[in-house]
Design a protein around this motif. Structure first.
Motif, PDB file in Angstrom:
ATOM      1  N   PRO A 168       0.874  -6.358 -18.241  1.00  5.01           N
ATOM      2  CA  PRO A 168       1.958  -5.825 -19.347  1.00  5.01           C
ATOM      3  C   PRO A 168       2.928  -7.148 -19.715  1.00  5.01           C
ATOM      4  O   PRO A 168       3.088  -7.204 -20.670  1.00  5.01           O
ATOM      5  N   MET A 169       2.907  -8.044 -18.791  1.00  8.88           N
ATOM      6  CA  MET A 169       3.721  -9.291 -18.775  1.00  8.88           C
ATOM      7  C   MET A 169       3.015 -10.413 -19.315  1.00  8.88           C
ATOM      8  O   MET A 169       3.313 -11.287 -19.055  1.00  8.88           O
ATOM      9  N   GLY A 170       1.451 -10.018 -19.575  1.00 10.46           N
ATOM     10  CA  GLY A 170       0.660 -11.159 -19.439  1.00 10.46           C
ATOM     11  C   GLY A 170       0.171 -11.575 -18.587  1.00 10.46           C
ATOM     12  O   GLY A 170      -0.219 -10.751 -17.345  1.00 10.46           O
ATOM     13  N   GLU A 171      -0.526 -12.705 -18.400  1.00  7.74           N
ATOM     14  CA  GLU A 171      -1.261 -13.438 -17.144  1.00  7.74           C
ATOM     15  C   GLU A 171      -0.205 -13.358 -15.893  1.00  7.74           C
ATOM     16  O   GLU A 171       0.715 -13.995 -16.062  1.00  7.74           O
ATOM     17  N   TYR A 172      -0.581 -12.767 -14.747  1.00 10.36           N
ATOM     18  CA  TYR A 172       0.027 -13.010 -13.598  1.00 10.36           C
ATOM     19  C   TYR A 172      -0.737 -13.435 -12.383  1.00 10.36           C
ATOM     20  O   TYR A 172      -1.696 -13.425 -12.386  1.00 10.36           O
ATOM     21  N   GLY A 173       0.193 -13.940 -11.376  1.00  5.10           N
ATOM     22  CA  GLY A 173      -0.435 -14.183 -10.027  1.00  5.10           C
ATOM     23  C   GLY A 173       0.430 -13.672  -9.114  1.00  5.10           C
ATOM     24  O   GLY A 173       1.473 -13.560  -9.353  1.00  5.10           O
ATOM     25  N   ALA A 174      -0.345 -13.222  -8.210  1.00  2.00           N
ATOM     26  CA  ALA A 174       0.580 -12.646  -7.115  1.00  2.00           C
ATOM     27  C   ALA A 174       0.033 -13.127  -5.734  1.00  2.00           C
ATOM     28  O   ALA A 174      -1.101 -13.451  -5.421  1.00  2.00           O
ATOM     29  N   ARG A 175       0.923 -13.166  -4.574  1.00  2.00           N
ATOM     30  CA  ARG A 175       0.842 -13.528  -3.331  1.00  2.00           C
ATOM     31  C   ARG A 175       1.495 -12.485  -2.279  1.00  2.00           C
ATOM     32  O   ARG A 175       2.520 -11.991  -2.536  1.00  2.00           O
ATOM     33  N   ALA A 276       9.830  -5.290 -18.260  1.00  2.00           N
ATOM     34  CA  ALA A 276       8.720  -4.959 -17.368  1.00  2.00           C
ATOM     35  C   ALA A 276       8.223  -3.337 -17.980  1.00  2.00           C
ATOM     36  O   ALA A 276       7.046  -3.087 -18.462  1.00  2.00           O
ATOM     37  N   PRO A 277       9.146  -2.568 -17.763  1.00  4.82           N
ATOM     38  CA  PRO A 277       8.854  -1.180 -17.987  1.00  4.82           C
ATOM     39  C   PRO A 277       8.399  -0.718 -19.559  1.00  4.82           C
ATOM     40  O   PRO A 277       7.325  -0.136 -20.005  1.00  4.82           O
ATOM     41  N   CYS A 278       9.049  -1.887 -20.603  1.00  2.22           N
ATOM     42  CA  CYS A 278       8.580  -1.637 -21.920  1.00  2.22           C
ATOM     43  C   CYS A 278       7.050  -1.894 -22.172  1.00  2.22           C
ATOM     44  O   CYS A 278       6.234  -1.193 -22.528  1.00  2.22           O
ATOM     45  N   ARG A 279       6.776  -2.776 -21.349  1.00  2.00           N
ATOM     46  CA  ARG A 279       5.335  -3.467 -21.813  1.00  2.00           C
ATOM     47  C   ARG A 279       4.193  -2.466 -20.911  1.00  2.00           C
ATOM     48  O   ARG A 279       3.202  -2.435 -21.120  1.00  2.00           O
ATOM     49  N   ILE A 280       4.828  -2.021 -19.621  1.00  2.84           N
ATOM     50  CA  ILE A 280       3.868  -1.135 -18.954  1.00  2.84           C
ATOM     51  C   ILE A 280       3.451   0.136 -19.720  1.00  2.84           C
ATOM     52  O   ILE A 280       2.549   0.355 -19.664  1.00  2.84           O
ATOM     53  N   GLU A 281       4.512   0.472 -20.283  1.00  2.00           N
ATOM     54  CA  GLU A 281       4.297   1.786 -21.216  1.00  2.00           C
ATOM     55  C   GLU A 281       3.386   1.776 -22.510  1.00  2.00           C
ATOM     56  O   GLU A 281       2.946   2.446 -23.088  1.00  2.00           O
ATOM     57  N   LYS A 309       6.619 -15.035 -33.493  1.00  2.00           N
ATOM     58  CA  LYS A 309       5.566 -15.368 -32.812  1.00  2.00           C
ATOM     59  C   LYS A 309       5.418 -14.865 -31.464  1.00  2.00           C
ATOM     60  O   LYS A 309       4.114 -14.246 -31.052  1.00  2.00           O
ATOM     61  N   THR A 310       6.338 -14.541 -30.704  1.00  2.00           N
ATOM     62  CA  THR A 310       6.314 -13.930 -29.445  1.00  2.00           C
ATOM     63  C   THR A 310       5.712 -12.523 -29.674  1.00  2.00           C
ATOM     64  O   THR A 310       4.678 -12.127 -28.875  1.00  2.00           O
ATOM     65  N   VAL A 311       6.240 -11.744 -30.468  1.00  2.00           N
ATOM     66  CA  VAL A 311       5.768 -10.326 -30.837  1.00  2.00           C
ATOM     67  C   VAL A 311       4.230 -10.215 -31.105  1.00  2.00           C
ATOM     68  O   VAL A 311       3.641  -9.409 -30.718  1.00  2.00           O
ATOM     69  N   VAL A 312       3.986 -11.211 -32.205  1.00  2.00           N
ATOM     70  CA  VAL A 312       2.845 -11.228 -32.641  1.00  2.00           C
ATOM     71  C   VAL A 312       1.596 -11.435 -31.609  1.00  2.00           C
ATOM     72  O   VAL A 312       0.467 -10.923 -31.266  1.00  2.00           O
ATOM     73  N   ASP A 313       1.809 -12.671 -30.768  1.00  2.00           N
ATOM     74  CA  ASP A 313       1.112 -13.093 -29.691  1.00  2.00           C
ATOM     75  C   ASP A 313       0.759 -11.761 -28.742  1.00  2.00           C
ATOM     76  O   ASP A 313      -0.378 -11.585 -28.226  1.00  2.00           O
ATOM     77  N   TYR A 314       1.934 -11.386 -28.254  1.00  2.00           N
ATOM     78  CA  TYR A 314       1.888 -10.183 -27.303  1.00  2.00           C
ATOM     79  C   TYR A 314       1.099  -8.939 -27.889  1.00  2.00           C
ATOM     80  O   TYR A 314       0.215  -8.334 -27.099  1.00  2.00           O
ATOM     81  N   ALA A 315       1.260  -8.536 -29.006  1.00  2.00           N
ATOM     82  CA  ALA A 315       0.704  -7.631 -29.633  1.00  2.00           C
ATOM     83  C   ALA A 315      -0.939  -7.821 -29.793  1.00  2.00           C
ATOM     84  O   ALA A 315      -1.704  -6.866 -29.502  1.00  2.00           O
TER      85      ALA A 315
END
Length: 379
Positions: A168-175, A276-281, A309-315
């Motif tokens: 939901p936050m875009g591309e991510y990486g995790a360790r 994060a919760p906003c974009r998860i739902e 631009k941030t909103v358009v790109d995310y949508a």
């Protein structure tokens, strides 16, 4: 994706880790299967915890203790920058204590999936769900298991699993750092450059399968502490929702009164990009919109403070088709004050055909929203 791989290399250096020699040969898939099975067999877990999050706004930290017991008992106590002092699950009810004066409560998931506050408290969520999705208990179909290797960090040996995906936050990486098959540390990064965020949870003094009982997880309010609803401060059920006309990210104007005309139900959601919760739902909102729009359901999502631009790109990346509008910054736009939505995000209101509020929530409650929609006859 190149940026995600670069940040993985950077964090590898920041942790001052070196490979452990003579690590047993084991495929990434076999490793995941083994630690997942081990987590299922862990009946209790207690530890000290440090939560750190780094964004463009700076670095913040909370410290505390965690005590967990299957299937859904928890006692998490924190002090520091995160706005939560205590999370308690007694097996039936989850209590959240934000300060010395109040607490909220709601029914707990029978499998412990709601023990996820803050969202990057990944080690204790993994104890219950065994999900490697940094943003929730459900499986992330985009997640890729990159590699597993042996590392030594500050003299302690770990097996470290690297993954990447699109959340939901875009591309991510995790360790994910495992100590004797126990997830002891997680580092999640999304974004890059000035918009990058790095979220870390680290356990120490870990004890697994020590004796415990349900009595330990009994919640007793402190003197003077009062129960408040998570919707305290929001507009009331039955109240007429204020109208608004706001710009869309594409430069047009959208009026709530026009959008809900002829609709049986209208959902209004307040959100911002780094919530994060906003974009998860949002993916759940999109599913409901696609399922019910022909039956008279619509959504208007009001963004706080992000650029068009941030909103358009995310949508576009998230595949959202319901309307989004730009609310501007709180204090500069009446919409947030009119809806009493200035601090807690996300906030959601559901309106009937007359524009009156029939459901509301602060935070995520997709199940509650679905039940409310069923009362309108949506199937």
């Amino acid at each position: 994706m190149r940026e995600v791989r670069l940040w993985m290399m950077a964090i590898a250096l920041l942790t001052i880790s070196v490979p452990i020699q003579s690590v047993a040969q084991e495929s990434t898939q076999d490793f995941v299967q083994r630690v997942t099975q081990a987590a299922r067999l862990q009946h209790t877990l207690s530890a000290d915890i440090v939560l750190t999050w780094k964004t463009s706004a700076g670095t913040k930290t909370s410290t505390g203790t965690v005590r967990l017991m299957k299937p859904n008992y928890a006692f998490v106590k924190l002090a520091g920058d995160y706005p939560l002092h205590v999370l308690v699950s007694d097996g039936t009810v989850r209590y959240l204590v934000p300060d010395d004066k109040s607490y909220t409560q709601e029914s707990i998931d029978p499998r412990g999936e709601k023990i996820d506050t803050p969202w990057w408290g990944f080690p204790y969520r993994f104890f219950f769900t065994q999900s490697l999705n940094p943003f929730g208990a459900s499986v992330d179909p985009s997640e890729h298991l990159d590699s597993v290797s042996g590392e030594s960090v500050d003299g302690q040996q770990f097996r470290v699993l690297l993954v990447h995906g699109t959340g939901p936050m875009g591309e991510y990486g995790a360790r994910f750092f495992f100590d004797k098959d126990v997830l002891a540390r997680s580092i999640v990064q999304f974004g890059a450059g000035t918009k990058a965020g790095v979220f870390e949870a680290k356990l120490s003094n870990i004890r697994v399968n020590a004796p415990s009982s349900a009595a330990y997880f009994h919640f007793v309010p402190a003197a003077g502490q009062k129960s408040t609803s998570i919707t305290a401060g929001m507009l009331s059920i039955g109240e007429k929702a204020p109208d608004f006309t706001l710009p869309t990210p594409e430069g047009e104007r959208l009026a709530l009164s026009t959008q809900r005309r002829g609709k049986k139900a209208t959902l209004i959601n307040f959100w911002y990009f780094n919530c994060a919760p906003c974009r998860i739902e949002f993916p759940e909102f999109e599913k409901l919109y696609e399922q019910y729009r022909a039956q008279g359901f619509t959504i208007v999502a009001v963004n706080r403070g992000d650029s068009a631009k941030t909103v358009v790109d995310y949508a576009r990346r998230a595949g959202l088709s319901f309307p989004l509008v730009l609310g501007g910054e709180p204090g500069k736009s009446n919409v947030f004050a009119n809806y009493k939505s200035t601090e807690a995000f996300p906030q959601t209101y559901l309106l009937d055909a007359d524009g009156r509020i029939v459901y509301r929530t602060a935070g995520m409650d997709i199940d509650g929203l679905k039940r409310a929609l069923q009362q309108f006859g949506f199937r």
